[in-house]
Design a protein around this motif. Structure first.
Motif, short mmCIF file in Angstrom:
data_model
loop_
_atom_site.label_atom_id
_atom_site.label_comp_id
_atom_site.label_asym_id
_atom_site.label_seq_id
_atom_site.Cartn_x
_atom_site.Cartn_y
_atom_site.Cartn_z
N PRO A 15 0.92 -0.99 -0.05
CA PRO A 15 0.01 0.12 0.22
C PRO A 15 0.43 1.56 -0.05
CG PRO A 15 -0.77 -1.86 1.43
CD PRO A 15 0.49 -2.38 0.97
N GLN A 16 0.70 2.26 -0.53
CA GLN A 16 1.45 3.72 -1.37
C GLN A 16 0.41 4.57 -1.49
OE1 GLN A 16 4.56 2.51 -4.18
NE2 GLN A 16 3.09 0.63 -4.03
N PRO A 17 0.65 5.39 -1.10
CA PRO A 17 -0.01 6.96 -1.58
C PRO A 17 0.33 7.21 -2.73
CG PRO A 17 1.34 7.73 -0.12
CD PRO A 17 1.75 6.27 -0.13
N GLY A 18 -0.94 8.45 -2.99
CA GLY A 18 -0.63 8.86 -4.28
C GLY A 18 -1.26 9.89 -4.63
N LEU A 19 -1.47 10.62 -5.41
CA LEU A 19 -2.76 12.39 -6.32
C LEU A 19 -2.35 12.49 -7.02
CD1 LEU A 19 -2.75 15.46 -3.86
CD2 LEU A 19 -2.30 15.44 -6.37
N ALA A 20 -3.37 12.91 -7.59
CA ALA A 20 -3.76 12.57 -9.10
C ALA A 20 -5.26 14.50 -9.17
CB ALA A 20 -4.82 11.56 -9.31
N VAL A 21 -4.79 14.52 -10.24
CA VAL A 21 -5.65 15.51 -10.48
C VAL A 21 -6.07 15.37 -12.49
CG1 VAL A 21 -5.67 18.23 -11.27
CG2 VAL A 21 -4.30 17.23 -8.91
N CYS A 22 -6.95 15.83 -12.20
CA CYS A 22 -8.24 16.29 -13.90
C CYS A 22 -8.75 17.35 -13.59
CB CYS A 22 -8.71 14.32 -14.09
SG CYS A 22 -8.48 12.85 -13.43
N ALA A 23 -8.65 18.06 -14.71
CA ALA A 23 -8.53 19.32 -15.35
C ALA A 23 -9.89 19.13 -15.83
CB ALA A 23 -7.66 20.30 -15.59
N ARG A 24 -11.20 19.69 -16.35
CA ARG A 24 -12.30 19.13 -17.54
C ARG A 24 -12.29 20.65 -18.27
NH1 ARG A 24 -13.62 18.84 -12.04
NH2 ARG A 24 -15.17 16.91 -11.68
N GLY A 25 -12.23 20.44 -19.73
CA GLY A 25 -12.74 21.72 -21.06
C GLY A 25 -13.66 21.91 -20.65
N GLY A 26 -13.24 23.12 -21.92
CA GLY A 26 -14.42 23.15 -21.62
C GLY A 26 -16.27 22.40 -22.41
N ASP A 27 -15.77 21.30 -22.91
CA ASP A 27 -17.36 20.56 -22.90
C ASP A 27 -17.24 20.04 -22.36
OD1 ASP A 27 -14.99 19.14 -23.01
OD2 ASP A 27 -14.44 18.56 -24.92
N GLY A 28 -16.51 19.60 -20.67
CA GLY A 28 -16.67 18.85 -19.38
C GLY A 28 -16.01 18.14 -19.17
N LEU A 29 -15.30 17.69 -20.75
CA LEU A 29 -14.69 16.20 -20.85
C LEU A 29 -12.95 16.76 -20.30
CD1 LEU A 29 -15.41 14.90 -24.12
CD2 LEU A 29 -16.11 14.06 -21.91
N ILE A 30 -12.04 15.65 -19.76
CA ILE A 30 -11.09 15.78 -19.20
C ILE A 30 -9.84 16.19 -19.63
CG2 ILE A 30 -9.59 15.00 -17.83
CD1 ILE A 30 -11.20 12.86 -17.09
N VAL A 31 -9.43 17.46 -20.00
CA VAL A 31 -8.43 18.04 -20.87
C VAL A 31 -6.99 17.57 -20.15
CG1 VAL A 31 -8.19 19.62 -19.58
CG2 VAL A 31 -7.85 20.20 -21.88
N SER A 32 -6.84 17.08 -19.18
CA SER A 32 -5.49 16.50 -18.89
C SER A 32 -5.12 15.53 -17.28
CB SER A 32 -4.55 18.02 -18.25
OG SER A 32 -3.73 17.98 -18.19
N ALA A 33 -4.61 14.91 -16.88
CA ALA A 33 -4.98 13.93 -16.32
C ALA A 33 -3.57 13.84 -15.07
CB ALA A 33 -5.12 12.95 -16.14
N ARG A 34 -2.97 14.43 -14.52
CA ARG A 34 -1.44 14.64 -13.89
C ARG A 34 -1.35 13.58 -12.61
NH1 ARG A 34 -3.67 19.79 -15.09
NH2 ARG A 34 -4.05 20.31 -13.01
N VAL A 35 -0.55 12.61 -12.56
CA VAL A 35 -0.31 12.00 -11.47
C VAL A 35 0.79 12.52 -10.99
CG1 VAL A 35 -0.57 9.80 -10.85
CG2 VAL A 35 -1.56 10.39 -12.26
N TYR A 36 0.91 11.84 -9.11
CA TYR A 36 1.84 11.98 -8.51
C TYR A 36 1.82 10.71 -7.50
CZ TYR A 36 1.25 17.23 -10.05
OH TYR A 36 0.76 18.03 -11.13
#
Length: 257
Positions: A228-249
């Motif tokens: 078991p290990q931790p992480g963080l992800a960020v998903c940013a939405r575009g103008g169409d409501g879909l994901i424009v960028s997913a970033r993982v740490y």
């Protein structure tokens, strides 16, 4: 081993001035402060924190570190900051290390730093989880659909959550992006080649209407059990409501080629 001085500014934006001041000058702290770093682990107490921050100042200077802000996801009592730290790597080349921090005023561990150690050491390092899973933590709308597809190992559903120019950036290199349906399909097919999906256990979700940031624990990838290990992800939405960028740490070593 990457402290971002701008984390103190993020704490200020949440209205916790005393905590922000303690991070800037631990010797003058009027409130308890604790943080968790990928190398040092749990850091608390005035003397320890002050010494660690001094080492960090020297380390950044020796590596010629420049810090570039990527985004801030600001909730009511929690915020997530993202940066790229550009510095001299082990081979003398300049690298860009993605770093994120969750600032959580309701937690006894209010500052949690996430980044891979692969660019710094040439290898992954298993790290213990910092916060427990929360069964009530769920990202909304398209990000929730993306998370469900990731759990299930469903490449088509994952790619459908992204916009036409949507991209994924992994934790170890800010220049390595996979953009568009073709590249994303190839990427997630490779991820799911280990025998199934990646059922992340969510710990926190922070949303601001544009971005969803979630901390997680990864203990399984396809058919492989992982420490078991931790992480963080960020998903940013575009103008169409879909994901424009997913970033993982995180520093999870995938059981795939």
């Amino acid at each position: 081993m990457v402290w971002i001085p701008q984390i103190s500014d993020l704490v200020d934006r949440l209205g916790a001035a005393e905590l922000a001041d303690a991070l800037r000058d631990p010797a003058a702290a009027t409130v308890p402060v604790a943080l968790d770093d990928p190398e040092a682990g749990r850091i608390s107490g005035v003397v320890v924190l002050e010494a660690w921050l001094a080492v960090q100042d020297t380390w950044r200077a020796e590596h010629g570190a420049d810090i570039e802000e990527v985004a801030v996801t600001l909730g009511e009592r929690r915020a997530v900051g993202e940066w790229v730290v550009r510095l001299e790597g082990t081979d003398g080349e300049r690298i860009g290390l993605p770093v994120a921090a969750a600032v959580d005023l309701a937690s006894t561990l209010p500052v949690r730093i996430h980044h891979s150690r692969l660019p710094l050491l040439g290898r992954h390092v298993v790290r213990r989880p910092m916060v427990p899973p929360d069964p009530l933590a769920h990202p909304s709308d398209v990000v929730g659909a993306y998370k469900a597809a990731l759990d299930a190992g469903d490449t088509a559903a994952v790619v459908a959550a992204f916009g036409p120019d949507g991209s994924f950036r992994g934790p170890a290199d800010d220049t390595s992006r996979h953009t568009g349906a073709k590249e994303l399909t190839e990427l997630y097919d490779s991820f799911f080649s280990a025998g199934g999906g990646i059922p992340l256990k969510l710990c926190t979700v922070t949303e601001d209407g544009t971005r969803s940031a979630f901390e997680y624990i990864c203990d399984r990838w396809g058919g492989a059990d992982l420490p078991p290990q931790p992480g963080l992800a960020v998903c940013a939405r575009g103008g169409d409501g879909l994901i424009v960028s997913a970033r993982v740490y995180d520093d999870v070593e995938a059981p795939v080629e």
